[in-house]
Design an enzyme around this catalytic site. Structure first.
Site, mmCIF file in Angstrom:
data_model
loop_
_atom_site.group_PDB
_atom_site.id
_atom_site.type_symbol
_atom_site.label_atom_id
_atom_site.label_comp_id
_atom_site.label_asym_id
_atom_site.label_seq_id
_atom_site.Cartn_x
_atom_site.Cartn_y
_atom_site.Cartn_z
ATOM 1 N N GLY A 106 -78.161 -13.657 37.137
ATOM 2 C CA GLY A 106 -78.415 -15.135 37.791
ATOM 3 C C GLY A 106 -79.896 -14.788 38.106
ATOM 4 O O GLY A 106 -80.491 -16.633 38.729
ATOM 5 N N TYR A 126 -65.952 -26.775 42.189
ATOM 6 C CA TYR A 126 -67.023 -25.965 43.422
ATOM 7 C C TYR A 126 -66.488 -24.882 44.416
ATOM 8 O O TYR A 126 -66.432 -23.544 44.550
ATOM 9 C CB TYR A 126 -68.160 -26.453 42.830
ATOM 10 C CG TYR A 126 -69.169 -25.670 43.632
ATOM 11 C CD1 TYR A 126 -69.916 -24.652 42.670
ATOM 12 C CD2 TYR A 126 -70.320 -25.352 45.242
ATOM 13 C CE1 TYR A 126 -71.242 -23.696 43.842
ATOM 14 C CE2 TYR A 126 -71.188 -24.727 45.306
ATOM 15 C CZ TYR A 126 -71.260 -24.134 44.632
ATOM 16 O OH TYR A 126 -72.534 -23.365 45.003
HETATM 17 P P1 NAP Z 1 -80.068 -21.784 39.906
HETATM 18 O O1 NAP Z 1 -81.815 -22.098 39.929
HETATM 19 O O2 NAP Z 1 -78.913 -22.973 39.009
HETATM 20 O O3 NAP Z 1 -79.916 -20.727 39.302
HETATM 21 C C1 NAP Z 1 -78.550 -20.455 38.453
HETATM 22 C C2 NAP Z 1 -78.525 -19.294 37.945
HETATM 23 O O4 NAP Z 1 -77.146 -18.394 37.705
HETATM 24 C C3 NAP Z 1 -79.403 -19.141 36.527
HETATM 25 O O5 NAP Z 1 -79.582 -18.408 36.732
HETATM 26 C C4 NAP Z 1 -78.179 -19.594 35.605
HETATM 27 O O6 NAP Z 1 -78.855 -18.856 34.168
HETATM 28 C C5 NAP Z 1 -77.193 -18.179 35.920
HETATM 29 N N1 NAP Z 1 -75.831 -18.303 35.246
HETATM 30 C C6 NAP Z 1 -75.334 -19.658 35.435
HETATM 31 N N2 NAP Z 1 -74.380 -19.468 34.463
HETATM 32 C C7 NAP Z 1 -74.425 -18.188 33.796
HETATM 33 C C8 NAP Z 1 -74.155 -16.750 33.013
HETATM 34 N N3 NAP Z 1 -72.250 -17.142 32.870
HETATM 35 N N4 NAP Z 1 -74.297 -15.334 33.412
HETATM 36 C C9 NAP Z 1 -75.023 -15.564 34.232
HETATM 37 N N5 NAP Z 1 -76.575 -16.277 34.441
HETATM 38 C C10 NAP Z 1 -75.467 -17.300 34.845
HETATM 39 O O7 NAP Z 1 -79.771 -22.312 41.346
HETATM 40 P P2 NAP Z 1 -79.488 -21.480 42.758
HETATM 41 O O8 NAP Z 1 -79.819 -22.527 43.795
HETATM 42 O O9 NAP Z 1 -80.684 -20.303 41.962
HETATM 43 O O10 NAP Z 1 -78.250 -20.503 42.584
HETATM 44 C C11 NAP Z 1 -78.038 -19.134 43.031
HETATM 45 C C12 NAP Z 1 -76.728 -19.236 44.066
HETATM 46 O O11 NAP Z 1 -76.669 -19.838 45.139
HETATM 47 C C13 NAP Z 1 -75.344 -19.822 43.195
HETATM 48 O O12 NAP Z 1 -74.127 -18.407 42.988
HETATM 49 C C14 NAP Z 1 -75.167 -20.744 43.838
HETATM 50 O O13 NAP Z 1 -73.928 -20.997 43.944
HETATM 51 C C15 NAP Z 1 -75.908 -20.830 44.823
HETATM 52 N N6 NAP Z 1 -76.110 -21.239 45.937
HETATM 53 C C16 NAP Z 1 -77.020 -22.555 45.751
HETATM 54 C C17 NAP Z 1 -77.130 -23.379 46.724
HETATM 55 C C18 NAP Z 1 -78.817 -24.436 45.925
HETATM 56 O O14 NAP Z 1 -78.232 -25.870 46.969
HETATM 57 N N7 NAP Z 1 -79.434 -24.219 45.512
HETATM 58 C C19 NAP Z 1 -76.863 -24.074 47.529
HETATM 59 C C20 NAP Z 1 -75.442 -22.888 47.968
HETATM 60 C C21 NAP Z 1 -75.649 -21.659 47.327
HETATM 61 P P3 NAP Z 1 -79.382 -20.321 33.338
HETATM 62 O O15 NAP Z 1 -80.677 -20.477 33.512
HETATM 63 O O16 NAP Z 1 -78.257 -19.413 31.675
HETATM 64 O O17 NAP Z 1 -78.638 -21.511 33.446
#
Ligand code: NAP
Length: 285
Positions: free
Chosen positions: A9, A151
């Site tokens: 990701g 989720y």
């Molecule tokens: P983000 O910017 O939306 O990044 C999510 C990443 O996951 C993107 O690179 C996306 O790729 C990728 N992804 C989605 N489906 C995929 C697949 N089938 N195969 C490979 N990659 C895939 O959000 P983020 O905040 O950086 O999130 C990173 C992690 O932190 C996640 O696990 C999320 O649950 C966790 N988290 C986030 C928050 C928050 O508030 N942001 C809070 C707690 C935990 P695409 O660009 O191709 O969609």
């Protein structure tokens, strides 16, 4: 010691920060993403930080893609030392409103994606009696939150999966498991969630609507004023500490806000080590 680190990701958000921080720490980094047309952002970030980050294709929902990427890295490096399961997607809809396809998708990306990547590497870790699986979970794995039941269920599932493996694989085969539990990360994540709501019919006009509206508008205010949100760099720095530790935590929150929010569930055993020992003592002593 320089490690080979495979991260999922990495097209945006935390994945990019993790890749850059790991490379800055001297590790050999494979930043993976499902869609290589998005590689510009991690490439630019690596260039700005003057580090080398290898970019590879990996879709966590596709076992063949996971296997091909793992093969590619092992051919190049001989091994993987650390897997960071970072790919994830949020989802805001009540169970009544969620379609079964949506539910399967959320579980597949957030839970099965972690299982696929871990399964692809765990035998290699076991043979070497080394390795570290780090999964980015969420405070939503500890505290169920409104309209986030699907989720949260996926993140709870991840936690059970990691906790169960740590209870026998860590003591016998020297493989570490760490679950990272951020509160909010300033990234595209929340906007992606709301885009998905819009693309799938918007906020439906039913009895849930006023509660959902209150939750969503409150979230915007909380993001603007409070201490819920951290930068991706702040979270990545904590992940690097876990990676560098000889005795990494089984679980860790990443902010004071997250710690306070989850305290009713975590106070007795903040890093999960007591629980891990308790399971070993119960079943293996
Ligand atoms: P983000 O910017 O939306 O990044 C999510 C990443 O996951 C993107 O690179 C996306 O790729 C990728 N992804 C989605 N489906 C995929 C697949 N089938 N195969 C490979 N990659 C895939 O959000 P983020 O905040 O950086 O999130 C990173 C992690 O932190 C996640 O696990 C999320 O649950 C966790 N988290 C986030 C928050 C928050 O508030 N942001 C809070 C707690 C935990 P695409 O660009 O191709 O969609």
């Amino acid at each position: 010691m320089s490690k080979v680190v495979l991260i999922t990701g990495c097209s945006s958000g935390l994945g990019i920060s993790l890749a850059v921080h790991a490379a800055q720490a001297g590790h050999r980094v494979y930043a993976t993403m499902r869609n290589l047309s998005k590689r510009g952002a991690p490439d630019d970030a690596a260039k700005a930080a003057r580090v080398t980050v290898n970019v590879s294709q990996l879709d966590v929902q596709d076992s063949a893609s996971v296997a091909a990427c793992v093969d590619e890295v092992i051919r190049a490096e001989g091994q993987v030392d650390v897997l960071i399961n970072n790919a994830g997607a949020g989802f805001v809809r009540s169970t009544e409103q969620a379609s079964e396809d949506d539910i399967n998708w959320v579980m597949d990306v957030n839970f099965m994606g972690v299982v696929r990547c871990t399964k692809a590497l765990i035998a290699q870790f076991r043979e070497r009696r080394a390795g570290h699986v780090i999964t980015i979970s969420s405070a939503g794995r500890l505290v169920g939150q409104l309209f986030n039941e699907i989720y949260c269920a996926a993140k709870f599932a991840v936690e059970g999966y990691m906790e169960a493996m740590s209870s026998y694989i860590s003591p016998h085969f020297g493989i570490n498991f760490t679950v990272v539990e951020p509160g909010g990360i300033a990234s595209d994540f929340a906007a992606n969630v709301m885009n998905h709501v819009e693309e799938t019919g918007g906020m439906l006009d039913d009895e849930y609507l006023p509660i959902l509206q209150k939750y969503v508008s409150g979230a915007q205010e909380r993001a603007a004023g409070g201490d819920i949100y951290q930068t991706a760099d702040e979270v990545a720095a904590i992940v690097m500490e876990c990676m560098a530790s000889d005795g990494p935590p089984l679980r860790t929150r990443t902010s004071k806000w997250g710690e306070a929010f989850c305290a009713l569930k975590t106070d007795l055993d903040p890093d999960g080590k007591k629980l891990q020992q308790h399971v070993v003592d119960t079943f293996l002593s």
